[in-house]
Scaffold this motif. Structure first.
Motif, PDB file in Angstrom:
ATOM      1  N   VAL A   7       0.909  -1.401  -0.124  1.00  0.00           N
ATOM      2  CA  VAL A   7       0.050  -0.101   0.131  1.00  0.00           C
ATOM      3  C   VAL A   7       0.975   1.300  -0.169  1.00  0.00           C
ATOM      4  CG1 VAL A   7      -1.567   1.231   1.195  1.00  0.00           C
ATOM      5  CG2 VAL A   7      -1.860  -1.076   0.975  1.00  0.00           C
ATOM      6  N   ILE A   8       1.937   1.136   0.869  1.00  0.00           N
ATOM      7  CA  ILE A   8       2.938   2.388   0.927  1.00  0.00           C
ATOM      8  C   ILE A   8       3.591   2.717  -0.474  1.00  0.00           C
ATOM      9  CG2 ILE A   8       5.011   3.256   1.722  1.00  0.00           C
ATOM     10  CD1 ILE A   8       4.184   1.949   4.272  1.00  0.00           C
ATOM     11  N   PHE A   9       4.143   1.507  -1.155  1.00  0.00           N
ATOM     12  CA  PHE A   9       4.592   1.547  -2.475  1.00  0.00           C
ATOM     13  C   PHE A   9       3.659   2.080  -3.502  1.00  0.00           C
ATOM     14  CE2 PHE A   9       5.731  -0.560  -6.422  1.00  0.00           C
ATOM     15  CZ  PHE A   9       6.902   0.026  -6.784  1.00  0.00           C
ATOM     16  N   VAL A  10       2.426   1.497  -3.621  1.00  0.00           N
ATOM     17  CA  VAL A  10       1.566   2.043  -4.341  1.00  0.00           C
ATOM     18  C   VAL A  10       1.295   3.536  -4.215  1.00  0.00           C
ATOM     19  CG1 VAL A  10      -0.648   1.667  -5.285  1.00  0.00           C
ATOM     20  CG2 VAL A  10       0.475  -0.479  -5.107  1.00  0.00           C
ATOM     21  N   GLY A  11       1.023   3.916  -3.164  1.00  0.00           N
ATOM     22  CA  GLY A  11       0.787   5.389  -2.765  1.00  0.00           C
ATOM     23  C   GLY A  11       1.836   6.275  -3.185  1.00  0.00           C
ATOM     24  N   LEU A  12       3.116   5.869  -2.715  1.00  0.00           N
ATOM     25  CA  LEU A  12       4.114   6.731  -3.213  1.00  0.00           C
ATOM     26  C   LEU A  12       4.319   6.951  -4.870  1.00  0.00           C
ATOM     27  CD1 LEU A  12       6.611   5.752  -0.571  1.00  0.00           C
ATOM     28  CD2 LEU A  12       5.875   8.004  -0.830  1.00  0.00           C
ATOM     29  N   GLY A  14       1.878   6.421  -6.724  1.00  0.00           N
ATOM     30  CA  GLY A  14       0.889   7.084  -7.467  1.00  0.00           C
ATOM     31  C   GLY A  14       1.268   8.689  -7.234  1.00  0.00           C
ATOM     32  N   GLY A  15       1.768   8.865  -6.298  1.00  0.00           N
ATOM     33  CA  GLY A  15       2.086  10.154  -6.072  1.00  0.00           C
ATOM     34  C   GLY A  15       3.277  10.988  -6.594  1.00  0.00           C
ATOM     35  N   ILE A  16       4.177   9.998  -6.926  1.00  0.00           N
ATOM     36  CA  ILE A  16       5.247  10.412  -7.603  1.00  0.00           C
ATOM     37  C   ILE A  16       4.856  10.664  -9.291  1.00  0.00           C
ATOM     38  CG2 ILE A  16       7.485   9.773  -8.786  1.00  0.00           C
ATOM     39  CD1 ILE A  16       8.129   8.413  -6.124  1.00  0.00           C
ATOM     40  N   ALA A  17       3.864   9.635  -9.724  1.00  0.00           N
ATOM     41  CA  ALA A  17       3.522  10.000 -10.880  1.00  0.00           C
ATOM     42  C   ALA A  17       2.743  11.204 -11.437  1.00  0.00           C
ATOM     43  CB  ALA A  17       2.581   8.618 -11.197  1.00  0.00           C
ATOM     44  N   VAL A  18       1.953  11.597 -10.431  1.00  0.00           N
ATOM     45  CA  VAL A  18       1.100  12.446 -10.292  1.00  0.00           C
ATOM     46  C   VAL A  18       1.852  13.952 -10.339  1.00  0.00           C
ATOM     47  CG1 VAL A  18      -0.714  14.102  -9.178  1.00  0.00           C
ATOM     48  CG2 VAL A  18      -1.035  11.724  -9.377  1.00  0.00           C
ATOM     49  N   GLY A  19       2.905  13.994  -9.307  1.00  0.00           N
ATOM     50  CA  GLY A  19       3.942  15.057  -9.356  1.00  0.00           C
ATOM     51  C   GLY A  19       4.652  15.221 -10.597  1.00  0.00           C
ATOM     52  N   ILE A  20       4.947  14.110 -11.189  1.00  0.00           N
ATOM     53  CA  ILE A  20       5.777  14.278 -12.428  1.00  0.00           C
ATOM     54  C   ILE A  20       4.957  14.841 -13.453  1.00  0.00           C
ATOM     55  CG2 ILE A  20       6.902  12.983 -14.459  1.00  0.00           C
ATOM     56  CD1 ILE A  20       8.035  11.146 -12.077  1.00  0.00           C
ATOM     57  N   GLY A  21       3.624  14.279 -13.649  1.00  0.00           N
ATOM     58  CA  GLY A  21       2.805  14.744 -14.570  1.00  0.00           C
ATOM     59  C   GLY A  21       2.479  16.402 -14.534  1.00  0.00           C
ATOM     60  N   PHE A  22       2.372  16.792 -13.124  1.00  0.00           N
ATOM     61  CA  PHE A  22       2.009  18.127 -13.001  1.00  0.00           C
ATOM     62  C   PHE A  22       3.127  18.904 -13.350  1.00  0.00           C
ATOM     63  CE2 PHE A  22       2.335  22.049  -9.767  1.00  0.00           C
ATOM     64  CZ  PHE A  22       0.885  22.553 -10.129  1.00  0.00           C
ATOM     65  N   VAL A  23       4.488  18.626 -12.912  1.00  0.00           N
ATOM     66  CA  VAL A  23       5.587  19.269 -13.323  1.00  0.00           C
ATOM     67  C   VAL A  23       5.671  19.523 -14.841  1.00  0.00           C
ATOM     68  CG1 VAL A  23       8.215  19.451 -13.422  1.00  0.00           C
ATOM     69  CG2 VAL A  23       6.916  18.982 -11.245  1.00  0.00           C
ATOM     70  N   ALA A  24       5.482  18.274 -15.759  1.00  0.00           N
ATOM     71  CA  ALA A  24       5.445  18.142 -16.875  1.00  0.00           C
ATOM     72  C   ALA A  24       4.575  19.164 -17.688  1.00  0.00           C
ATOM     73  CB  ALA A  24       5.236  16.963 -17.575  1.00  0.00           C
ATOM     74  N   PHE A  25       3.255  19.223 -17.006  1.00  0.00           N
ATOM     75  CA  PHE A  25       2.366  20.215 -17.524  1.00  0.00           C
ATOM     76  C   PHE A  25       2.625  21.555 -17.312  1.00  0.00           C
ATOM     77  CE2 PHE A  25      -1.852  22.518 -16.511  1.00  0.00           C
ATOM     78  CZ  PHE A  25      -2.522  22.232 -17.665  1.00  0.00           C
ATOM     79  N   LEU A  26       3.191  22.132 -16.300  1.00  0.00           N
ATOM     80  CA  LEU A  26       3.773  23.402 -15.942  1.00  0.00           C
ATOM     81  C   LEU A  26       4.975  23.588 -16.904  1.00  0.00           C
ATOM     82  CD1 LEU A  26       3.554  24.003 -12.102  1.00  0.00           C
ATOM     83  CD2 LEU A  26       2.132  24.714 -13.804  1.00  0.00           C
ATOM     84  N   THR A  27       5.870  22.706 -17.316  1.00  0.00           N
ATOM     85  CA  THR A  27       6.873  22.867 -18.146  1.00  0.00           C
ATOM     86  C   THR A  27       6.509  23.048 -19.624  1.00  0.00           C
ATOM     87  OG1 THR A  27       8.362  21.508 -16.891  1.00  0.00           O
ATOM     88  CG2 THR A  27       9.047  21.948 -19.122  1.00  0.00           C
TER      89      THR A  27
END
Length: 139
Positions: A7-12, A14-27
């Motif tokens: 659960v911790i692995f999946v949560g982290l 998912g959070g990393i994937a969303v964060g990377i997507g957000f940064v890519a979006f802003l970039t």
């Protein structure tokens, strides 16, 4: 404890994937460089970047901890209005960067009617938002 590790692995993950997507979006949109260009504060670009990072982390922590501030409707209405404007502008910026509307107008045979297509999208978005807020606000 062993059951919590996946659960911790999946949560982290998912959070990393969303964060990377957000940064890519802003970039892709070039939000921070454009902001420094408009305000003529290019020397403060690191401050803008850290402000975005810190605000995203704080908002994520607030969301995870179900943080809320009890304020009245008089304050919520302008905040909601400003948030809606922000989301609309962000969507418009993404549309502009990807040149979605000119491509769409060519594909559906409305090349000379780009303004009409844009107004139809705006009016549809406005009508949908009003319908949701006026009839489904309790859900």
């Amino acid at each position: 404890m062993i059951k919590a590790i996946p659960v911790i692995f999946v949560g982290l993950s998912g959070g990393i994937a969303v964060g990377i997507g957000f940064v890519a979006f802003l970039t892709v949109l070039g939000v921070i460089p454009r902001l420094t260009q408009l305000t003529k504060t290019g020397e403060s670009i690191r401050s803008y970047e850290w402000a975005v990072v810190i605000s995203v982390v704080m908002a994520s922590l607030a969301d995870l901890n179900n943080f809320s501030i009890p304020i009245g409707a008089g304050i919520l209405i302008p905040i909601g209005f400003a948030s809606g404007i922000f989301i609309g502008m962000l969507a418009a910026a993404l549309t502009e960067v990807l040149n979605v509307l000119p491509i769409l107008s060519k594909r559906i045979g409305m090349e000379g009617m780009l303004i009409s297509l844009l107004m139809a999208l705006v009016i549809g978005k406005l009508a949908g938002s009003l319908f949701q807020w006026l009839f489904f606000v309790n859900y």
